[in-house]
Write a protein that holds these residues in place. Structure first.
Motif, PDB file in Angstrom:
ATOM      1  N   HIS A   1       0.837  -1.201   0.000  1.00 30.43           N
ATOM      2  CA  HIS A   1       0.000   0.000   0.000  1.00 30.43           C
ATOM      3  C   HIS A   1       0.874   1.254   0.000  1.00 30.43           C
ATOM      4  CE1 HIS A   1      -1.967   3.281   2.275  1.00 30.43           C
ATOM      5  NE2 HIS A   1      -3.050   2.923   1.612  1.00 30.43           N
ATOM      6  N   ASP A   2       1.895   1.261   0.849  1.00 34.15           N
ATOM      7  CA  ASP A   2       2.784   2.414   0.940  1.00 34.15           C
ATOM      8  C   ASP A   2       3.545   2.641  -0.365  1.00 34.15           C
ATOM      9  OD1 ASP A   2       1.863   2.750   3.523  1.00 34.15           O
ATOM     10  OD2 ASP A   2       3.674   1.938   4.478  1.00 34.15           O
ATOM     11  N   LEU A   3       3.932   1.555  -1.019  1.00 31.32           N
ATOM     12  CA  LEU A   3       4.588   1.686  -2.334  1.00 31.32           C
ATOM     13  C   LEU A   3       3.625   2.281  -3.358  1.00 31.32           C
ATOM     14  CD1 LEU A   3       6.631  -1.651  -2.580  1.00 31.32           C
ATOM     15  CD2 LEU A   3       7.539   0.678  -2.326  1.00 31.32           C
ATOM     16  N   TYR A   4       2.367   1.824  -3.342  1.00 29.69           N
ATOM     17  CA  TYR A   4       1.357   2.406  -4.239  1.00 29.69           C
ATOM     18  C   TYR A   4       1.178   3.888  -3.958  1.00 29.69           C
ATOM     19  CZ  TYR A   4      -0.545  -1.683  -6.701  1.00 29.69           C
ATOM     20  OH  TYR A   4      -0.723  -2.758  -7.531  1.00 29.69           O
ATOM     21  N   ASP A   5       1.185   4.275  -2.680  1.00 23.63           N
ATOM     22  CA  ASP A   5       1.080   5.698  -2.345  1.00 23.63           C
ATOM     23  C   ASP A   5       2.225   6.494  -2.970  1.00 23.63           C
ATOM     24  OD1 ASP A   5      -1.289   5.482  -0.943  1.00 23.63           O
ATOM     25  OD2 ASP A   5      -0.399   5.813   1.035  1.00 23.63           O
ATOM     26  N   GLN A   6       3.437   5.975  -2.867  1.00 26.29           N
ATOM     27  CA  GLN A   6       4.592   6.651  -3.473  1.00 26.29           C
ATOM     28  C   GLN A   6       4.422   6.775  -4.982  1.00 26.29           C
ATOM     29  OE1 GLN A   6       8.380   4.887  -2.380  1.00 26.29           O
ATOM     30  NE2 GLN A   6       7.685   4.567  -0.279  1.00 26.29           N
ATOM     31  N   LEU A   7       4.002   5.683  -5.616  1.00 26.58           N
ATOM     32  CA  LEU A   7       3.825   5.685  -7.065  1.00 26.58           C
ATOM     33  C   LEU A   7       2.722   6.652  -7.483  1.00 26.58           C
ATOM     34  CD1 LEU A   7       4.612   4.393  -9.797  1.00 26.58           C
ATOM     35  CD2 LEU A   7       2.861   2.657  -9.345  1.00 26.58           C
ATOM     36  N   ASN A   8       1.597   6.627  -6.779  1.00 24.97           N
ATOM     37  CA  ASN A   8       0.493   7.532  -7.116  1.00 24.97           C
ATOM     38  C   ASN A   8       0.856   8.995  -6.900  1.00 24.97           C
ATOM     39  OD1 ASN A   8      -1.492   5.744  -8.091  1.00 24.97           O
ATOM     40  ND2 ASN A   8      -1.962   5.094  -6.016  1.00 24.97           N
ATOM     41  N   ARG A   9       1.619   9.293  -5.847  1.00 24.15           N
ATOM     42  CA  ARG A   9       2.076  10.681  -5.640  1.00 24.15           C
ATOM     43  C   ARG A   9       2.938  11.135  -6.813  1.00 24.15           C
ATOM     44  NH1 ARG A   9       2.886   9.129  -0.145  1.00 24.15           N
ATOM     45  NH2 ARG A   9       1.265  10.061   1.133  1.00 24.15           N
ATOM     46  N   ARG A  10       3.816  10.248  -7.251  1.00 26.12           N
ATOM     47  CA  ARG A  10       4.712  10.585  -8.363  1.00 26.12           C
ATOM     48  C   ARG A  10       3.939  10.733  -9.671  1.00 26.12           C
ATOM     49  NH1 ARG A  10       9.652   6.806  -9.363  1.00 26.12           N
ATOM     50  NH2 ARG A  10      10.371   7.914  -7.530  1.00 26.12           N
ATOM     51  N   GLN A  11       3.033   9.809  -9.953  1.00 30.53           N
ATOM     52  CA  GLN A  11       2.340   9.797 -11.244  1.00 30.53           C
ATOM     53  C   GLN A  11       1.128  10.718 -11.300  1.00 30.53           C
ATOM     54  OE1 GLN A  11       1.477   5.623 -11.927  1.00 30.53           O
ATOM     55  NE2 GLN A  11       3.490   5.279 -12.858  1.00 30.53           N
ATOM     56  N   ARG A  12       0.423  10.884 -10.178  1.00 26.31           N
ATOM     57  CA  ARG A  12      -0.843  11.615 -10.184  1.00 26.31           C
ATOM     58  C   ARG A  12      -0.882  12.798  -9.218  1.00 26.31           C
ATOM     59  NH1 ARG A  12      -1.480   6.362 -10.616  1.00 26.31           N
ATOM     60  NH2 ARG A  12      -2.512   5.546 -12.451  1.00 26.31           N
ATOM     61  N   GLY A  13       0.134  12.913  -8.394  1.00 23.66           N
ATOM     62  CA  GLY A  13       0.176  14.006  -7.439  1.00 23.66           C
ATOM     63  C   GLY A  13      -0.732  13.810  -6.234  1.00 23.66           C
ATOM     64  N   ARG A  14      -1.263  12.610  -6.051  1.00 22.50           N
ATOM     65  CA  ARG A  14      -2.124  12.318  -4.909  1.00 22.50           C
ATOM     66  C   ARG A  14      -2.194  10.814  -4.697  1.00 22.50           C
ATOM     67  NH1 ARG A  14      -7.325  10.519  -5.497  1.00 22.50           N
ATOM     68  NH2 ARG A  14      -8.105  10.243  -7.602  1.00 22.50           N
ATOM     69  N   VAL A  15      -2.701  10.435  -3.516  1.00 25.56           N
ATOM     70  CA  VAL A  15      -2.887   9.009  -3.201  1.00 25.56           C
ATOM     71  C   VAL A  15      -4.367   8.671  -3.341  1.00 25.56           C
ATOM     72  CG1 VAL A  15      -0.889   8.947  -1.671  1.00 25.56           C
ATOM     73  CG2 VAL A  15      -3.152   9.430  -0.711  1.00 25.56           C
ATOM     74  N   TRP A  16      -4.651   7.378  -3.388  1.00 23.42           N
ATOM     75  CA  TRP A  16      -6.042   6.938  -3.469  1.00 23.42           C
ATOM     76  C   TRP A  16      -6.759   7.209  -2.160  1.00 23.42           C
ATOM     77  CZ3 TRP A  16      -7.225   1.623  -6.111  1.00 23.42           C
ATOM     78  CH2 TRP A  16      -6.949   1.717  -7.475  1.00 23.42           C
ATOM     79  N   ARG A  17      -8.032   7.603  -2.288  1.00 28.47           N
ATOM     80  CA  ARG A  17      -8.913   7.736  -1.128  1.00 28.47           C
ATOM     81  C   ARG A  17      -9.455   6.353  -0.769  1.00 28.47           C
ATOM     82  NH1 ARG A  17     -11.376  11.311  -4.900  1.00 28.47           N
ATOM     83  NH2 ARG A  17     -13.031   9.747  -4.909  1.00 28.47           N
ATOM     84  N   ARG A  18     -10.069   6.265   0.403  1.00 31.47           N
ATOM     85  CA  ARG A  18     -10.620   4.979   0.852  1.00 31.47           C
ATOM     86  C   ARG A  18     -11.655   4.441  -0.129  1.00 31.47           C
ATOM     87  NH1 ARG A  18     -12.244   5.775   7.084  1.00 31.47           N
ATOM     88  NH2 ARG A  18     -13.849   6.997   6.067  1.00 31.47           N
TER      89      ARG A  18
END
Length: 160
Positions: A49-66
């Motif tokens: 999950h934390d890796l996905y957060d890093q990837l989403n911040r880099r690619q989309r500028g935000r993390v997924w919501r619940r």
């Protein structure tokens, strides 16, 4: 404690299956079968999950919501349904058994993450729900005038 057994067709140890993470996970091994407790699975799910957060911040500028994790889970369940149909011969899907196993693992990952997102003690919730289901199903199975069995080992007749 919940334990998940990892069965393989090959003679591999839990360390081979889990890589570096496997050596620190709470588990036992017995000849090609590794057992992980739910806490270890949750720990690993959170790492991903934390890796996905890093990837989403880099690619989309935000993390997924619940709610977006829930929608992702729904997509995974849909993919799983198609693969189950393929396994049963009702449709053609690429990937075969490996894809089926992958989707089941994806769905488990989503459940673990959703439990964390909503602060659900999955062990307690699972045990409570299984107890409730056991009671309800046993009551329906009981003949009129007979007490319902709880399904507990002490309620089962010993054979052999």
């Amino acid at each position: 404690m919940f334990r998940v057994e990892v069965h393989t067709d090959e003679d591999v140890s839990g360390d081979d299956l889990l890589g570096d993470w496997g050596s620190s996970a709470a588990r036992t091994e017995a000849g090609g079968v590794g057992a992980l407790d739910l806490g270890a699975l949750q720990e690993r799910a959170i790492q991903i999950h934390d890796l996905y957060d890093q990837l989403n911040r880099r690619q989309r500028g935000r993390v997924w919501r619940r709610d977006e994790f829930m929608l992702g889970f729904v997509g995974d369940v849909g993919d799983l349904a198609k693969l189950v149909m393929a396994e049963e011969g009702a449709r053609d899907m690429p990937g075969g058994r490996e894809a089926l196993e992958h989707e089941i693992a994806d769905c488990l990952w989503s459940v673990l993450i959703l439990a964390r997102c909503y602060d659900v003690d999955l062990c307690s919730a699972f045990l409570r729900t299984m107890s409730e289901l056991d009671t309800a199903i046993s009551a329906q199975l009981a003949k009129p005038g007979e007490p319902a069995s709880t399904g507990a080992p002490s309620d089962r007749a010993e054979t052999g």
